[in-house]
Design an enzyme around this catalytic site. Structure first.
Site, PDB file in Angstrom:
ATOM      1  N   GLY A 135      36.771  38.134  95.968  1.00 25.34           N
ATOM      2  CA  GLY A 135      35.896  39.101  95.320  1.00 25.34           C
ATOM      3  C   GLY A 135      36.442  39.486  93.968  1.00 25.34           C
ATOM      4  N   PRO A 136      35.614  40.177  93.180  1.00 28.30           N
ATOM      5  CA  PRO A 136      36.048  40.579  91.837  1.00 28.30           C
ATOM      6  C   PRO A 136      37.195  41.582  91.893  1.00 28.30           C
ATOM      7  CG  PRO A 136      33.878  41.460  92.369  1.00 28.30           C
ATOM      8  CD  PRO A 136      34.250  40.571  93.489  1.00 28.30           C
ATOM      9  N   PRO A 137      37.864  41.812  90.764  1.00 27.11           N
ATOM     10  CA  PRO A 137      38.981  42.766  90.749  1.00 27.11           C
ATOM     11  C   PRO A 137      38.501  44.172  91.078  1.00 27.11           C
ATOM     12  CG  PRO A 137      38.907  41.469  88.723  1.00 27.11           C
ATOM     13  CD  PRO A 137      37.643  41.192  89.450  1.00 27.11           C
TER      14      PRO A 137
ATOM     15  N   GLY B  94      39.149  46.344  96.251  1.00 21.38           N
ATOM     16  CA  GLY B  94      39.967  46.823  97.373  1.00 21.38           C
ATOM     17  C   GLY B  94      40.454  45.741  98.302  1.00 21.38           C
ATOM     18  N   LYS B  95      40.681  44.531  97.766  1.00 21.08           N
ATOM     19  CA  LYS B  95      41.137  43.434  98.644  1.00 21.08           C
ATOM     20  C   LYS B  95      42.550  43.713  99.165  1.00 21.08           C
ATOM     21  CE  LYS B  95      40.479  40.257  95.467  1.00 21.08           C
ATOM     22  NZ  LYS B  95      39.892  41.042  94.377  1.00 21.08           N
ATOM     23  N   THR B  96      43.444  44.077  98.236  1.00 22.50           N
ATOM     24  CA  THR B  96      44.836  44.307  98.632  1.00 22.50           C
ATOM     25  C   THR B  96      44.947  45.523  99.545  1.00 22.50           C
ATOM     26  OG1 THR B  96      45.494  43.384  96.518  1.00 22.50           O
ATOM     27  CG2 THR B  96      47.165  44.597  97.719  1.00 22.50           C
TER      28      THR B  96
ATOM     29  N   SER C  69      22.749  28.104  86.208  1.00 21.52           N
ATOM     30  CA  SER C  69      21.703  29.033  86.663  1.00 21.52           C
ATOM     31  C   SER C  69      20.893  29.679  85.540  1.00 21.52           C
ATOM     32  CB  SER C  69      22.325  30.114  87.551  1.00 21.52           C
ATOM     33  OG  SER C  69      23.271  30.841  86.816  1.00 21.52           O
TER      34      SER C  69
ATOM     35  N   LYS D  95      24.562  39.207  91.047  1.00 18.94           N
ATOM     36  CA  LYS D  95      23.597  39.167  89.942  1.00 18.94           C
ATOM     37  C   LYS D  95      22.587  40.304  90.064  1.00 18.94           C
ATOM     38  CE  LYS D  95      23.972  34.216  89.091  1.00 18.94           C
ATOM     39  NZ  LYS D  95      23.360  32.913  89.249  1.00 18.94           N
TER      40      LYS D  95
END
Length: 778
Positions: free
Chosen positions: A356-358, A361-363, A679, A722
């Site tokens: 996912g984008p920065p 909350g991945k970490t 696209s 998008k």
């Protein structure tokens, strides 16, 4: 008793066992055998003379003629004494040598006819020299041997007859009967002395060797005892000092650590072997440090320690919800893992990849997964790791060798089943030092990571209980084989409503705490937060939002302190005073319908973006000009859109030779940002047709889709991101490929309420929705 030429005299014979009597020797004998006693008695009756011959074998009770040596000594019996146990003790004095000629038949005792062999005393100087040499050698012998007393030497030195000297000396040597008999049989004095000299020489050599050996043994004994004594002293001194210094203390400490730990047999064996090697190493050896380091690593790894999983689903769900808002799919996956774990008890750790984008909350999600499972958490960042040894470790032979990051992480965790976060897995690079992503293949393969081998540790380590979580911003940078081993969980950006919830529930309270503000000291309106989200940030995650909230808290803290305010309330209107002029224009949708300008939607690593595409047609020679830092794929999209427009020129009411008389310029603003991907096909085509026909494009529409030369609209990826971008920008209608209809279920309801999604399968439908004023032009 003169010499007898042919016949000798008759003597009773006394066979001796293990003993030999020389002429001129006086000694006691104990006689026990019946025949021998009878022979003695006969001698006593006659002239007290008896012949003494030795047996060749000691243990023969009844010797025959063959068992008795032919040459013996005629002796005089001086004394006889009966002992209480029946044996007789006699004192005999050797007279001279005699040789048995024949045995006389006698049942009661041995009787022989023997001839005496008197010896001539030679008086040559050579014999004197031999006597002296023999005496010197005997003296050496006495010095070496402890069996002969020094007084004997004095007694022997007085003897003047050479033959007698030889006999007396031989009687004092500890020789085999055979050797003594040989001296007895040598009638010639000079020859006898030479033989004795040989024997003395041999004996002296043997004694010297014995002495050397005993000295060496003694030295070794002394050395071992000395070392033991010194070691014990060292231990005592160290104990007194209370220090565990030196190699011995070190080894002892390692051994006790090894005893205390439960290790697999192979590891225990290896560790013991290394500790033994360490013990034998001198203190000065550099190798010692290397081994010590290695043993320390082996002992500090969690070979058997594991933390107990907290398998309470409700509690885990609560923990995850406390820490994160939204993120349904990842949370659901963790709860599924827990449920399965509860049922099967042992499950190979899954390998999840959060993409996912920065700032989404991945970490921190990985951290709360560990908290919800009750496991230890380890994080290593792979950003910029370009050396395979970082993952796998170096061989021990290198100076400063270390295990790889994985083993280091396991040591930090201290358990076999932590949650292990490999951050930024898409940022790894490879160069001449190897490909670290290839080294990760073994780590991240549930089928083979139960025997992960690190170059430094050398013993296989079990990683199958570890829950690996990796994070990445984009999938296309991760090598395929690695991707294959992981389960992808996509975390799209947040909608405005979600951001608002996150800011209210998490970011604001956290920043207040960090800036020392009490909850009631600062109140921020929801409308104020919404304004920050819309006008001060443009991102998929909430990192910039958090920075802006932090800035707000800082400014508020300053105002509270300097103006002595008890509390502050911030409204939407006041935001400008705190954060300055808005950085972004909220709702960048066009204010009115335009010709040749269409909004496309793009997906980037940081989330969704809106892209304005402009087309202008000017008189020229038919050139197609593309600007705006476009990638190859996008250029091809533009070519395809151009060719499609040419093929449909007549239908669309465009002069068919427009491409010969005009130049077409396609531009995508924000020229510094690289743009790529297929696209934007339908967007470019719409803009081109709008510019050529002079029709306006509806200002409320944004679109995404790939175009074919026949005008078909093909599916694209990243629809959710998008549509979030279109929603942020304030568009009311989105045209999307028909095949992407299935992705609509992932789009948040709040977005669906505001935007109308129109699936299109062909370019005709796109134009029908996008171009206005058709009625006027027809």
């Amino acid at each position: 008793m003169g010499p007898h030429k042919n016949k000798g005299r008759r003597f009773p014979l006394l066979p001796l066992r293990g003993l030999l009597v020389y002429p001129s020797m006086v000694l006691h004998l104990d006689v026990g055998r019946e025949k021998s006693v009878k022979a003695l008695e006969k001698a006593m009756v006659d002239d007290n003379l008896i012949l003494l011959c030795s047996q060749s074998e000691v243990n023969i009770e009844e010797p025959t003629q063959e068992d008795i040596f032919r040459i013996g000594t005629v002796a005089k019996v001086r004394q006889m004494l009966k002992l209480p146990n029946g044996t007789i003790r006699v004192l005999v004095e050797g007279m001279e040598r005699a040789e048995i000629l024949e045995y006389v038949d006698n049942e009661e005792y041995y009787e022989v006819i023997a001839i005496e062999r008197p010896e001539a005393e030679p008086s040559e100087p050579e014999v004197d020299a031999l006597m002296r040499t023999v005496l010197t050698q005997f003296e050496h012998y006495i010095n070496l041997s402890k069996k002969v007393t020094p007084e004997t030497l004095a007694a022997v030195s007085d003897i003047e007859e050479a033959g007698r000297l030889a006999d007396v000396i031989t009687s004092h040597l500890s020789l085999k009967i055979k050797d003594k008999q040989e001296i007895l049989e040598t009638i010639d004095v000079r020859e006898r002395l030479e033989k004795l000299l040989d024997i003395l020489n041999n004996e002296r050599e043997v004694l010297e060797l014995e002495r050397k050996i005993s000295q060496r043994v003694k030295k070794q004994m002394e050395k071992t005892q000395k070392e033991y004594y010194l070691r014990e002293q060292m231990k005592a001194i160290q104990k007194e000092l209370g220090e565990k210094e030196g190699r011995a203390g070190e080894v002892e400490e390692l051994r006790s650590q090894l005893e205390a730990k439960t290790l697999p047999d192979a590891v225990r064996e290896k560790t013991l072997k290394e500790i033994d090697r360490l013990e034998k190493m001198p203190m000065s050896s550099a190798e010692g440090g290397v081994i010590r380091n290695y043993v320390d690593w082996l002992l500090s790894l969690p070979w058997d320690q594991r933390s107990e999983d907290d398998l309470d689903l409700a509690k885990a769900e609560q923990v995850l919800d406390e820490d994160h808002y939204g993120l349904e799919k990842p949370k659901e996956r963790v709860l599924e893992y827990l449920a399965v774990q509860k049922l099967v008890k042992k499950l190979k750790g899954p390998i999840l990849c959060l993409v996912g984008p920065p700032g989404v909350g991945k970490t921190s999600l990985a951290r709360s997964i560990a908290r919800s499972l009750g496991r230890k958490f380890v994080r290593i960042s792979l950003g910029g790791v370009r050396d395979e040894a970082e993952i796998r470790g170096h061989r021990r032979t290198y100076v400063g060798a270390m295990p790889g990051r994985i083993i280091q992480g396991m040591k930090t965790a201290g358990t076999l089943n932590p949650v292990f976060l490999l951050d930024e897995i898409d940022k790894m690079a490879s160069d001449f030092r190897g490909d670290p992503s290839a080294a990760l293949l073994e780590v991240l393969d549930p089928e083979q990571n139960n025997t992960f081998s690190d170059h430094f540790i050398e013993v296989p380590f079990d990683l199958s209980n570890v829950m690996f979580i990796t994070t990445a911003n984009a999938v296309h940078n991760i090598p395929r084989p690695l991707l294959d081993r992981m389960e992808m969980l996509f975390i799209p950006g947040y909608t405005e409503l979600e951001k608002l919830q996150i800011a209210t529930r998490y970011l604001l309270p956290k920043q207040k705490r960090e800036h020392g503000l009490e909850p009631e000291q600062l109140k921020v309106d929801e409308s104020a937060l919404l304004r920050i989200i819309r006008e001060y940030t443009r991102e998929s995650g909430v990192r910039n939002l958090e920075q802006q909230v932090a800035a707000l808290c800082r400014k508020a803290a300053k105002r509270i302190v300097s103006e002595h305010n008890d509390s502050l309330e911030i409204t939407a209107e006041q935001i400008k005073d705190y954060l300055g002029i808005p950085k972004f224009r909220y709702g960048v949708a066009e204010l009115e319908d335009q010709i040749g300008t269409v909004t496309g939607l793009a997906w980037t690593e940081v989330g969704g973006e809106t892209l304005v595409i402009e087309v202008t047609v000017v008189p020229g020679t038919g050139k197609l000009i593309l600007t705006g830092k476009l990638g190859d794929v996008m250029k091809e999209s533009a070519q395809a859109a151009f060719s499609y427009t040419r093929s449909k020129a007549e239908e669309l009411g465009i002069p068919t030779d427009f491409h010969e008389k005009n130049d077409v310029h396609i531009h995508i603003p924000e020229g510094a940002i690289p743009k790529d991907g297929p696209s934007a096909g339908i967007t470019i085509a719409t803009a081109l047709i709008s510019a050529l026909t002079g029709r306006h494009v509806s200002k409320d529409i944004a679109m995404t889709g790939e175009i074919t030369l026949r005008g078909r609209v093909l599916p694209i990826g990243g629809l959710k991101e998008k549509s979030l971008a279109a929603h942020r920008a304030g568009y009311k209608k989105i045209l999307l490929p028909k095949d992407n209809e299935r992705d609509l279920r992932d789009i948040p309801d709040s977005v669906k309420e505001d935007i109308e999604f129109v699936p299109v399968a062909h370019m005709d439908q796109v134009l029908r929705h996008a171009l206005v004023e058709r009625s006027e032009l027809q």
